[in-house]
Write an enzyme that holds these catalytic residues in place. Structure first.
Site, PDB file in Angstrom:
ATOM      1  N   SER A   1       0.851  -1.188   0.000  1.00 10.78           N
ATOM      2  CA  SER A   1       0.000   0.000   0.000  1.00 10.78           C
ATOM      3  C   SER A   1       0.892   1.245   0.000  1.00 10.78           C
ATOM      4  O   SER A   1       1.793   1.343  -0.835  1.00 10.78           O
ATOM      5  CB  SER A   1      -0.968  -0.033   1.184  1.00 10.78           C
ATOM      6  OG  SER A   1      -2.018   0.907   0.996  1.00 10.78           O
ATOM      7  N   GLN A   2       0.727   2.186   0.944  1.00 15.81           N
ATOM      8  CA  GLN A   2       1.516   3.415   0.874  1.00 15.81           C
ATOM      9  C   GLN A   2       3.016   3.149   0.987  1.00 15.81           C
ATOM     10  O   GLN A   2       3.831   3.956   0.530  1.00 15.81           O
ATOM     11  CB  GLN A   2       1.065   4.414   1.943  1.00 15.81           C
ATOM     12  CG  GLN A   2       1.334   3.994   3.375  1.00 15.81           C
ATOM     13  CD  GLN A   2       0.778   4.992   4.386  1.00 15.81           C
ATOM     14  OE1 GLN A   2      -0.159   5.755   4.093  1.00 15.81           O
ATOM     15  NE2 GLN A   2       1.322   4.995   5.596  1.00 15.81           N
TER      16      GLN A   2
END
Length: 298
Positions: free
Chosen positions: A107-108
Site C-alpha cells: 500500500s503506501q
C-alpha cells in the site's frame, strides 16, 4: 601438493568444479497505513513466508519509531519526507545491505520505497515491488484499517477540508499523497511529498537516473480494490485532469509522455511489470505470491 592447490582455482574458473554459493539478495519491506513492521498476520507473515521460500535470505521489515505502537501511529502522522530520511539512514547503516537489496512496499509503503529508490541510491535497490501502492496518489478515502475508529473519520474530514494547507501537509501522511484532479495547481504547488517525487514542479535528474537504475519496477493492482481511489493509481494511472470520473493509464499521462521519471524508457526496456490480482486491497493467496512475486526475489 602445491601444484594441486594451484589447479583448484583454475578448475573452478573453468566451471569444472563448484565454487562458493552465490549470496541471496536481501529484502526490505515497508508496511502500509495502520500497520506495523511485525504484525503476525501481515508483515510478520510475509517475512516468515519469504524466509521459508528462500532459505538464507535476510528480510528487514522497516520499523519507524522505537516500538510497534509508534510505528503504527507514524503511518498516519509522521511527515513522509522524515520517514524516508529515517529509512535511508537505516539502510545505509546495515552492513547486510551493502551489496544491494530488493524492496517490497505494501500500500503506501510502495510509493514510500519508490522515494527511497529515487533519493537514496546507496545501498542500491535492485528490484522494487509495489503491492497496491498509490503512485499517482489518491482522491478519496473509502475506508481505512479500523473502519470503526475515529481516526479514519477524522482523516476523511481533514482531507476534504484542507489537504493542501501547510499544517495538514506537515502532519498527516495521507494528505502528502492526496491528489485532487480538480485542483491540479494546488496539488503541484502544495504537495510536499508526492508532487516532488513525481516531478510535478520541475525535473530532478537525480531522481530520474536513480529510478531508471532499477532492474525491475513491479506494480501490483488489486482488481477488486475498495480502499484505493482510483485503483488505477496502483499502476501509475490516474484521473484525467480536470474531472474525477474518467481514468487514464500511465502511458497516457504527461508524466509518461514527457518521460519526467524515465518510466517511458523503462517501459520500452521491459523494466516495468504490471500485475493484476483478483481481490480487495492487499488480499492475495500464498499460491499467487509464490508464482507472481517470488521470481523477482530470487
Amino acid at each position: 601438493m602445491a601444484a594441486l592447490r594451484a589447479a583448484v582455482p583454475l578448475l573452478a574458473l573453468l566451471g569444472l568444479c563448484p565454487g562458493p554459493a552465490a549470496a541471496v539478495t536481501p529484502l526490505v519491506i515497508w508496511h502500509g497505513m495502520g500497520d506495523s513492521c511485525c504484525n503476525p498476520v501481515s508483515m510478520g507473515y510475509i517475512k516468515k513466508l519469504v524466509e521459508k521460500k528462500i532459505p538464507g535470505i535476510y528480510v528487514l521489515s522497516l520499523k519507524i519509531g522505537s516500538n510497534l505502537v509508534q510505528d503504527m501511529e507514524n503511518s498516519f502522522f509522521m511527515n513522509v519526507n522524515e520517514q524516508v530520511r529515517e529509512v535511508c539512514s537505516q539502510l545505509a547503516a546495515d552492513p547486510r545491505l551493502r551489496g544491494g537489496y530488493n524492496a517490497m512496499g505494501f500500500s503506501q509503503g510502495g510509493q514510500f520505497l519508490r522515494a527511497v529508490a529515487q533519493r537514496c541510491p546507496s545501498p542500491p535497490m535492485l528490484n522494487l515491488i509495489s503491492v497496491g501502492g498509490q503512485h499517482q496518489g489518491v482522491y478519496g478515502f473509502p475506508r481505512c484499517p479500523g473502519e470503526s475508529s475515529h481516526v479514519c473519520d477524522w482523516i476523511r474530514k481533514t482531507l476534504d477540508l484542507g489537504a493542501y494547507t501547510k499544517a495538514v501537509q506537515e502532519h498527516l501522511v495521507q494528505a502528502e499523497y492526496w491528489h485532487d484532479p480538480l485542483k491540479e495547481e494546488d496539488y503541484r504547488k502544495s504537495s510536499i511529498f508526492l508532487a516532488d517525487i513525481n516531478q510535478e514542479r520541475g525535473i530532478n535528474e537525480t531522481y530520474k537516473k536513480n529510478l531508471m537504475a532499477l532492474r525491475k519496477f513491479v506494480m501490483v493492482k488489486f482488481l477488486n480494490d475498495t480502499m484505493v481511489d482510483p485503483p488505477i493509481s496502483e499502476w501509475f494511472g490516474f484521473y484525467r485532469s480536470g474531472q474525477a470520473k474518467e481514468t487514464i493509464p500511465l502511458q497516457e499521462t504527461l508524466l509518461y509522455k514527457e518521460d519526467r521519471l524515465g518510466l517511458q524508457e523503462m517501459d520500452k526496456a521491459g523494466k516495468l511489470v504490471f500485475l493484476g490480482v483478483k481481490g480487495d486491497h492487499l488480499h492475495f493467496s500464498e499460491e499467487w505470491f509464490d508464482s507472481s512475486i517470488l521470481p523477482f526475489l530470487q
